[in-house]
Design a protein around this motif. Structure first.
Motif, mmCIF file in Angstrom:
data_model
loop_
_atom_site.group_PDB
_atom_site.id
_atom_site.type_symbol
_atom_site.label_atom_id
_atom_site.label_comp_id
_atom_site.label_asym_id
_atom_site.label_seq_id
_atom_site.Cartn_x
_atom_site.Cartn_y
_atom_site.Cartn_z
ATOM 1 N N ARG A 332 0.841 -1.197 0.000
ATOM 2 C CA ARG A 332 0.000 0.000 0.000
ATOM 3 C C ARG A 332 0.878 1.250 0.000
ATOM 4 O O ARG A 332 0.592 2.238 -0.669
ATOM 5 N N GLY A 333 1.958 1.191 0.755
ATOM 6 C CA GLY A 333 2.893 2.324 0.783
ATOM 7 C C GLY A 333 3.511 2.569 -0.585
ATOM 8 O O GLY A 333 3.641 3.711 -1.029
ATOM 9 N N GLU A 334 3.887 1.495 -1.262
ATOM 10 C CA GLU A 334 4.472 1.644 -2.615
ATOM 11 C C GLU A 334 3.451 2.302 -3.553
ATOM 12 O O GLU A 334 3.802 3.172 -4.347
ATOM 13 N N ARG A 339 1.627 7.045 -6.549
ATOM 14 C CA ARG A 339 0.534 7.951 -6.922
ATOM 15 C C ARG A 339 0.823 9.390 -6.501
ATOM 16 O O ARG A 339 0.469 10.330 -7.212
ATOM 17 N N LEU A 340 1.467 9.581 -5.352
ATOM 18 C CA LEU A 340 1.825 10.956 -4.938
ATOM 19 C C LEU A 340 2.825 11.534 -5.936
ATOM 20 O O LEU A 340 2.721 12.695 -6.341
ATOM 21 N N ASN A 341 3.789 10.711 -6.339
ATOM 22 C CA ASN A 341 4.780 11.205 -7.296
ATOM 23 C C ASN A 341 4.148 11.483 -8.654
ATOM 24 O O ASN A 341 4.553 12.422 -9.350
ATOM 25 N N ASP A 342 3.130 10.693 -9.019
ATOM 26 C CA ASP A 342 2.403 10.972 -10.269
ATOM 27 C C ASP A 342 1.755 12.355 -10.227
ATOM 28 O O ASP A 342 1.669 13.035 -11.254
ATOM 29 N N HIS A 347 1.606 17.751 -12.636
ATOM 30 C CA HIS A 347 1.576 19.208 -12.530
ATOM 31 C C HIS A 347 2.923 19.844 -12.875
ATOM 32 O O HIS A 347 3.093 21.055 -12.716
ATOM 33 N N GLY A 348 3.873 19.036 -13.303
ATOM 34 C CA GLY A 348 5.181 19.577 -13.694
ATOM 35 C C GLY A 348 5.945 20.176 -12.524
ATOM 36 O O GLY A 348 6.746 21.111 -12.702
ATOM 37 N N ALA A 349 5.721 19.676 -11.305
ATOM 38 C CA ALA A 349 6.389 20.224 -10.109
ATOM 39 C C ALA A 349 7.610 19.374 -9.771
ATOM 40 O O ALA A 349 7.539 18.137 -9.763
ATOM 41 N N ALA A 350 8.725 20.032 -9.470
ATOM 42 C CA ALA A 350 9.969 19.323 -9.160
ATOM 43 C C ALA A 350 9.984 18.930 -7.683
ATOM 44 O O ALA A 350 10.735 19.489 -6.877
ATOM 45 N N LEU A 351 9.126 17.991 -7.356
ATOM 46 C CA LEU A 351 9.074 17.438 -5.992
ATOM 47 C C LEU A 351 8.941 15.930 -6.136
ATOM 48 O O LEU A 351 8.475 15.434 -7.159
ATOM 49 N N GLN A 352 9.343 15.195 -5.084
ATOM 50 C CA GLN A 352 9.174 13.739 -5.130
ATOM 51 C C GLN A 352 9.234 13.170 -3.715
ATOM 52 O O GLN A 352 9.851 13.754 -2.819
ATOM 53 N N PHE A 353 8.567 12.052 -3.574
ATOM 54 C CA PHE A 353 8.730 11.256 -2.356
ATOM 55 C C PHE A 353 9.706 10.135 -2.657
ATOM 56 O O PHE A 353 9.538 9.412 -3.649
ATOM 57 N N PRO A 408 -4.247 0.712 10.030
ATOM 58 C CA PRO A 408 -5.604 1.156 9.671
ATOM 59 C C PRO A 408 -5.653 2.096 8.463
ATOM 60 O O PRO A 408 -6.743 2.440 8.007
ATOM 61 N N PHE A 409 -4.507 2.518 7.962
ATOM 62 C CA PHE A 409 -4.452 3.426 6.806
ATOM 63 C C PHE A 409 -4.689 2.567 5.553
ATOM 64 O O PHE A 409 -3.800 1.893 5.060
ATOM 65 N N GLY A 410 -5.906 2.567 5.080
ATOM 66 C CA GLY A 410 -6.283 1.639 4.002
ATOM 67 C C GLY A 410 -6.313 2.303 2.635
ATOM 68 O O GLY A 410 -5.834 3.425 2.459
ATOM 69 N N ASP A 411 -6.920 1.604 1.674
ATOM 70 C CA ASP A 411 -6.970 2.126 0.309
ATOM 71 C C ASP A 411 -7.783 3.426 0.231
ATOM 72 O O ASP A 411 -7.454 4.316 -0.557
ATOM 73 N N ALA A 412 -8.836 3.533 1.046
ATOM 74 C CA ALA A 412 -9.642 4.767 1.019
ATOM 75 C C ALA A 412 -8.794 5.948 1.484
ATOM 76 O O ALA A 412 -8.895 7.059 0.951
ATOM 77 N N GLU A 413 -7.923 5.696 2.462
ATOM 78 C CA GLU A 413 -7.059 6.769 2.968
ATOM 79 C C GLU A 413 -5.995 7.137 1.929
ATOM 80 O O GLU A 413 -5.608 8.294 1.810
ATOM 81 N N VAL A 414 -5.537 6.126 1.186
ATOM 82 C CA VAL A 414 -4.590 6.417 0.095
ATOM 83 C C VAL A 414 -5.266 7.361 -0.904
ATOM 84 O O VAL A 414 -4.708 8.392 -1.299
ATOM 85 N N ASP A 415 -6.515 7.036 -1.285
ATOM 86 C CA ASP A 415 -7.252 7.901 -2.233
ATOM 87 C C ASP A 415 -7.416 9.306 -1.668
ATOM 88 O O ASP A 415 -7.257 10.295 -2.380
ATOM 89 N N GLU A 416 -7.744 9.367 -0.383
ATOM 90 C CA GLU A 416 -7.974 10.670 0.257
ATOM 91 C C GLU A 416 -6.702 11.521 0.202
ATOM 92 O O GLU A 416 -6.741 12.718 -0.134
ATOM 93 N N PHE A 417 -5.572 10.901 0.518
ATOM 94 C CA PHE A 417 -4.298 11.633 0.532
ATOM 95 C C PHE A 417 -3.954 12.117 -0.878
ATOM 96 O O PHE A 417 -3.595 13.285 -1.093
ATOM 97 N N VAL A 418 -4.088 11.217 -1.858
ATOM 98 C CA VAL A 418 -3.716 11.568 -3.235
ATOM 99 C C VAL A 418 -4.599 12.718 -3.737
ATOM 100 O O VAL A 418 -4.097 13.692 -4.329
#
Ligand code: PLP
Length: 436
Positions: A332-334, A339-342, A347-353, A408-418
Motif C-alpha cells: 500500500r505504501g508503494e 501515486r503521490l509522485n504521479d 503538474h510539472g512540479a519538481a518534488l518527489q517522495f 488502519p491506513f487503508g486504500d480509502a485513505e490512500v485515495d484521500e491523501f492523493v
C-alpha cells in the motif's frame, strides 16, 4: 511580485492562517515553555511557529487541541504501525495490568517476545531489550568495541542512530564521544578510502539500510553488500540499524537483501507502540552479556523488560502483524508513493517522495537522490508550504515530509491523501519548483 517573493508571501499567509486556526496549540506551547525549554521535550516535533498539540487518536485519525481532525500519515515516525490503540494491543495491556506492574524480576514475557523477534529476524541469534533505539545502538556499539578491542566506528553522513548518535549536517555536539569516521552514503569508494586509512582500528560499520531521518534514501543493494565484504576484510562488525527499516518486511530490510549483519538494532513499532529497543546478532558477540560468565558485560536498565512493552509487543507480533499484514502495508505504501509522485509529474512540479514500502519523505527536487548531498541546497519553502496546506486540508505528516503508514491506513485513505495532494499542488502550481 516575482515568483520567489510570491512564494514568501504565500508562505507567510499560510503560516498566519495556521496560527489563526490553532490558538489552543499555540497557548499550550507557551504554557509548556514555562517548564520545558521551548515547550518541547522531543526536538524532532518542533517547527515554527509552533507544533500542533494532539489531544486524541483513533485508528489512523488524530484530533488536535482545537478540535481539528486529521488523517494521520505520520504514524509516530514509524513507531505507530499498529495505529492508535489497536484493540488487540489494548486488551493485552489491560490483561498485563491485572497481574501488576513493576514485578522487580524476570517475567515470562521477555523470553516470549525475544523468541518471536528471533523467529522473524534470523540474524539475531541472541538479543537483549532496551528502552529506545538510541540505547540499542549505544549497546551495539559497546558490544562491537569490546568484541574487537578497537575504538573507531564508521558511520555515514546524514545518518541518524538516535539523539546522541546523529550525523545529519555534521556530527551533533551532543553525540557520545566515540571515535567516529564518517563516509558518504551509497559510495563504496568513500568507505574504502576511510578503511584504507583506519581499517585496523575500526570496530564497527554502523549503517541504516535506508537513511531514515536523513530523507528516506534507500541504500543500494550493491552498497550494502559491499559494506558486508569490507567489514569482513577489515575485521569490523557490520551493524544494521533497522530501527526504522525492520518494518519493510517480516524479516526487515536484511531479509529482502539476503544479507546477514553481525549485529542488528531494532526499535519503534516492535514494542506495540510503547517505549522499545533491542539489539542482537551473532551468538558469540551477544554471549558476552550472559551474567553467568565471569567476564560478563553488564547491561542494566530498570525498564528493559517492562511488563507493558513486553505484553504489547508480543500481542502485536503474535496476533496482529502477520507476514501477510506487513506485506500488504508495504505494498500500500508503494502504491501511495507512486501515486503521490504521479501528482507532481502531472503538474510539472519538481518534488518527489523517496522511500521504500510504507515509509517515505518529500524532497524539493525531481532529480535522482542517492545521498543527502543530492538534496542539499534545494529550496525548503515549497515543502513548508505544502506541509501547511496539507494540514489545513486535514492531512498530518512530519514537517520534514516524513510519512509512515499504519495498519488502519487503508486504500480509502490512500485515495484521500492523493486527492488532497492533487488539490494542493494544483492550487500552488505557479509557486512550486518547475520540473526540468
Ligand atoms: N535509529 C534510527 C534509524 C531511527 O530512525 C531512530 C529514531 O528515529 C533511532 C535509531 C532512535 O530510536 P529512538 O528514538 O527510539 O531512540
Amino acid at each position: 511580485m516575482n515568483p520567489p517573493d510570491r512564494l514568501d508571501a504565500a508562505l507567510a499567509d499560510a503560516i498566519a492562517g495556521y496560527r489563526a486556526r490553532n490558538p489552543g496549540s499555540e497557548r499550550q506551547l507557551a504554557e509548556a515553555a514555562e517548564v520545558l525549554p521551548g515547550g518541547n521535550t522531543r526536538s524532532v516535533l518542533f517547527h515554527a511557529p509552533f507544533p500542533l498539540t494532539m489531544a486524541r487518536g483513533e485508528g489512523c485519525r488524530l484530533w488536535d487541541a482545537d478540535g481539528h481532525r486529521y488523517l494521520d500519515a505520520l504514524g509516530e515516525f514509524t513507531a505507530g504501525l499498529y495505529g492508535h490503540s489497536h484493540p488487540v494491543i489494548r486488551q493485552a495491556i489491560v490483561a498485563a495490568l491485572q497481574d501488576g506492574l513493576n514485578l522487580s524480576s524476570h517475567t515470562v514475557r521477555e523470553a516470549a517476545l525475544a523468541r518471536e523477534i528471533r523467529a522473524r529476524f534470523a540474524s539475531l541469534q541472541l538479543l537483549r531489550f532496551t528502552n529506545s533505539g538510541t540505547e540499542a545502538n549505544l549497546l551495539a556499539l559497546a558490544a562491537a568495541t569490546v568484541h574487537t578491542g578497537r575504538r573507531k566506528v564508521l558511520v555515514f553522513d546524514g545518518a541518524y542512530h538516535g539523539g546522541v548518535l546523529s550525523f545529519g549536517g555534521g556530527a551533533s555536539p551532543v553525540n557520545v564521544p566515540h571515535e567516529f569516521v564518517v563516509a558518504c552514503y551509497n559510495d563504496l569508494d568513500s568507505v574504502r578510502a576511510r578503511v584504507q586509512r583506519d581499517g585496523a582500528q575500526i570496530a564497527a560499520i554502523l549503517v541504516e539500510p535506508m537513511l531514515g531521518a536523513g530523507g528516506c534514501i534507500p541504500g543500494e543493494p550493491a552498497f550494502l553488500h559491499g559494506l558486508r565484504a569490507i567489514a569482513d576484510e577489515c575485521g569490523a562488525l557490520l551493524i544494521f540499524d533497522e530501527v526504522m527499516t525492520s518494518r519493510l518486511s517480516s524479516g526487515g530490510r536484511q531479509a529482502q537483501l539476503g544479507l546477514t549483519p553481525d549485529l542488528t538494532t531494532l526499535g519503534k513499532y516492535l514494542g506495540g507502540g510503547l517505549s522499545f529497543g533491542a539489539f542482537g546478532g551473532r551468538a558469540d558477540v551477544m554471549a558476552r552479556f550472559d551474567p553467568r560468565r565471569a567476564d560478563a558485560l553488564a547491561h542494566a536498565g530498570t525498564f528493559n523488560n517492562n511488563v507493558l512493552t513486553m505484553a504489547a509487543g508480543l500481542a502485536g507480533l503474535t496476533e496482529v502483524l502477520t507476514p501477510h499484514a506487513i506485506e500488504a502495508l508495504n505494498r500500500r505504501g508503494e502504491r501511495l508513493r507512486t501515486r503521490l509522485n504521479d501528482v507532481f509529474v502531472r503538474h510539472g512540479a519538481a518534488l518527489q517522495f523517496t522511500g521504500l514500502g510504507s515509509v517515505m519523505t518529500l524532497h524539493a527536487t525531481n532529480r535522482p537522490i542517492a545521498s543527502p548531498d543530492h538534496v542539499a541546497g534545494t529550496d525548503p519553502r515549497a515543502k513548508e508550504l505544502l506541509f501547511f496546506d496539507l494540514l489545513e486540508r486535514g492531512i498530518f505528516l512530519a514537517r520534514r515530509g516524513l510519512i509512515a503508514l499504519s495498519l488502519p491506513f487503508g486504500d480509502a485513505e490512500v485515495d484521500e491523501f492523493v486527492a488532497t495532494l492533487d488539490a494542493v499542488v494544483a492550487a500552488r502550481r505557479e509557486l512550486l519548483p518547475v520540473a526540468d
